[in-house]
Design an enzyme around this catalytic site. Structure first.
Site, PDB file in Angstrom:
ATOM      1  N   LYS A  72      43.796  38.308  41.513  1.00  0.00           N
ATOM      2  CA  LYS A  72      44.067  38.481  40.096  1.00  0.00           C
ATOM      3  C   LYS A  72      42.830  38.905  39.357  1.00  0.00           C
ATOM      4  CE  LYS A  72      45.246  35.644  36.181  1.00  0.00           C
ATOM      5  NZ  LYS A  72      45.398  34.312  35.682  1.00  0.00           N
ATOM      6  N   LYS A  90      40.348  34.802  41.917  1.00  0.00           N
ATOM      7  CA  LYS A  90      40.604  35.035  40.500  1.00  0.00           C
ATOM      8  C   LYS A  90      39.294  35.436  39.842  1.00  0.00           C
ATOM      9  CE  LYS A  90      42.218  32.948  36.245  1.00  0.00           C
ATOM     10  NZ  LYS A  90      42.858  31.803  35.602  1.00  0.00           N
TER      11      LYS A  90
HETATM   12  C1  PBG Z   1      44.398  30.250  33.298  1.00  0.00           C
HETATM   13  C2  PBG Z   1      45.165  31.497  33.484  1.00  0.00           C
HETATM   14  C3  PBG Z   1      44.861  32.719  32.886  1.00  0.00           C
HETATM   15  C4  PBG Z   1      45.843  33.611  33.314  1.00  0.00           C
HETATM   16  C5  PBG Z   1      46.708  32.923  34.146  1.00  0.00           C
HETATM   17  N1  PBG Z   1      46.261  31.618  34.244  1.00  0.00           N
HETATM   18  C6  PBG Z   1      43.843  33.102  31.907  1.00  0.00           C
HETATM   19  C7  PBG Z   1      42.421  32.785  32.060  1.00  0.00           C
HETATM   20  O1  PBG Z   1      41.933  32.447  33.137  1.00  0.00           O
HETATM   21  O2  PBG Z   1      41.765  32.868  31.040  1.00  0.00           O
HETATM   22  C8  PBG Z   1      45.887  35.044  32.917  1.00  0.00           C
HETATM   23  C9  PBG Z   1      47.185  35.718  33.022  1.00  0.00           C
HETATM   24  C10 PBG Z   1      47.264  37.007  32.289  1.00  0.00           C
HETATM   25  O3  PBG Z   1      46.276  37.521  31.736  1.00  0.00           O
HETATM   26  O4  PBG Z   1      48.370  37.560  32.263  1.00  0.00           O
HETATM   27  N2  PBG Z   1      45.128  29.127  33.382  1.00  0.00           N
END
Ligand code: PBG
Length: 324
Positions: free
Chosen positions: A248, A195
């Site tokens: 991601k 991520k």
């Molecule tokens: C954090 C989380 C995020 C997303 C999914 N889980 C955001 C972040 O890390 O700030 C992002 C998903 C998206 O942008 O569609 N729990």
């Protein structure tokens, strides 16, 4: 192999031919639809930067889940907007928490849909970080116990799959251990393994009300410049017991999806995140892009890169177009 004996265009002449030789076949069976659950009843509030996506109370969530299931989409991933936030995100572990209640409502409705939950603290902490703060920093080890409790409480409510997205080191291991310790050995873990710290999460943070109140997430999410590190992250999560690995965001990281697919023998998921969705929606609203063609091209590209599972806000539209 040279012209004129060989002509690439021979197999592109008609849709029947193109369909016959198509290498990537998109299907609703690989899509997961993300949803935002809020407290209350009869609440359905559109996210301004994500047209078509809503913050909804459990009753509306169930209604939309019915639609999702009828479209042949196998699952949803739930994000919670709690009533109260605190420094440790304790509302995330409550048996009557917003996500827990929504899962129960979905289960009660006897839907076959897979319910995946996002396991993280950022939606539940008043400071908006994905872990607890100690000495001004996001403390790794002190966060693990809360994440494990959260995963167990999601499983208890009826979740099929938990998806830790916090990027704390060691969280998959403690979550696996906690699930097993509570007889949830059949609940699987979809790890947000690679991520990245991405500006494409912007609209999500509005949707999930999880904007960090100070600093940023660079100290725990990955540097967009790194690829080898992603393989190490995936390897560690799999060693700790993850069943599936996620990359991601998706579009700027297609090379990572491909490398993870080639390197590991587990199902690979990609998250086509909020900013990727908002870009498409904005351009479509301006009349600059053909939504259906662009969305199908994007999803095909993500699958071609190696993801067999795609989490996407376009899931319902894509499922409809695939059916037509
Ligand atoms: C954090 C989380 C995020 C997303 C999914 N889980 C955001 C972040 O890390 O700030 C992002 C998903 C998206 O942008 O569609 N729990």
């Amino acid at each position: 192999m040279s012209f004129p004996t060989h002509r690439g265009r021979r197999l592109r002449r008609t849709e029947a031919l193109r369909g016959l030789v198509r290498e990537t076949r998109l299907s609703a069976a690989g899509l997961i639809y993300p949803m935002f659950v809020c407290p209350g009843q009869k609440v359905r509030q559109e996210v301004s930067s994500m047209p078509g996506i809503f913050q909804q109370s459990a009753d509306h969530i169930v209604e939309e889940c019915r639609e999702v299931e009828s479209l042949g989409i196998p699952g949803v991933i739930l994000f919670g907007l709690p009533e109260k936030k605190d420094p440790r995100g304790m509302s995330s572990v409550a048996a009557d928490g917003v996500v827990q209640r929504a899962i129960e409502a979905i289960r009660k409705a006897k839907l076959k849909l897979l319910v995946i939950t996002d396991v993280c603290l950022c939606e539940y902490t008043d400071h908006g970080h994905c872990g607890v703060i100690e000495d001004g920093e996001v403390a790794n080890d002190a966060t693990l116990d809360i994440l494990a409790k959260q995963a167990v409480s999601h499983a208890r409510a009826g979740a099929d799959i938990v998806a830790p997205s916090d990027m704390m080191d060691g969280r998959v291991g403690v979550i696996r251990e906690a699930l097993d310790g509570h007889k949830f050995e059949n609940i699987s873990i979809l790890a947000y393994a690679a991520k990245y710290s991405s500006a494409f999460y912007g609209p999500f943070r509005e949707a999930a009300q999880s904007i960090p109140q100070f600093g940023d997430r660079l100290g725990y999410q990955m540097d967009p410049a790194n690829a080898r590190e992603a393989l190490r992250e995936v390897e560690m999560d799999l060693d700790e017991g993850a069943d599936m690995a996620m990359v991601k965001p998706a579009l700027p990281y297609l090379d990572i999806i491909r490398r993870v697919r080639d390197e590991f023998d587990v199902p690979v998921a990609a998250y086509n995140v909020s900013g990727e969705y908002s870009m498409v929606k904005a351009a479509v609203q301006k009349g600059w892009l053909d939504e259906q063609r662009v969305v199908m091209e994007i999803l095909t590209g993500i699958q071609r890169a190696g993801a067999e599972i795609i989490l996407t806000y376009h899931a319902k539209d894509a499922a409809r177009w695939l059916r037509a």
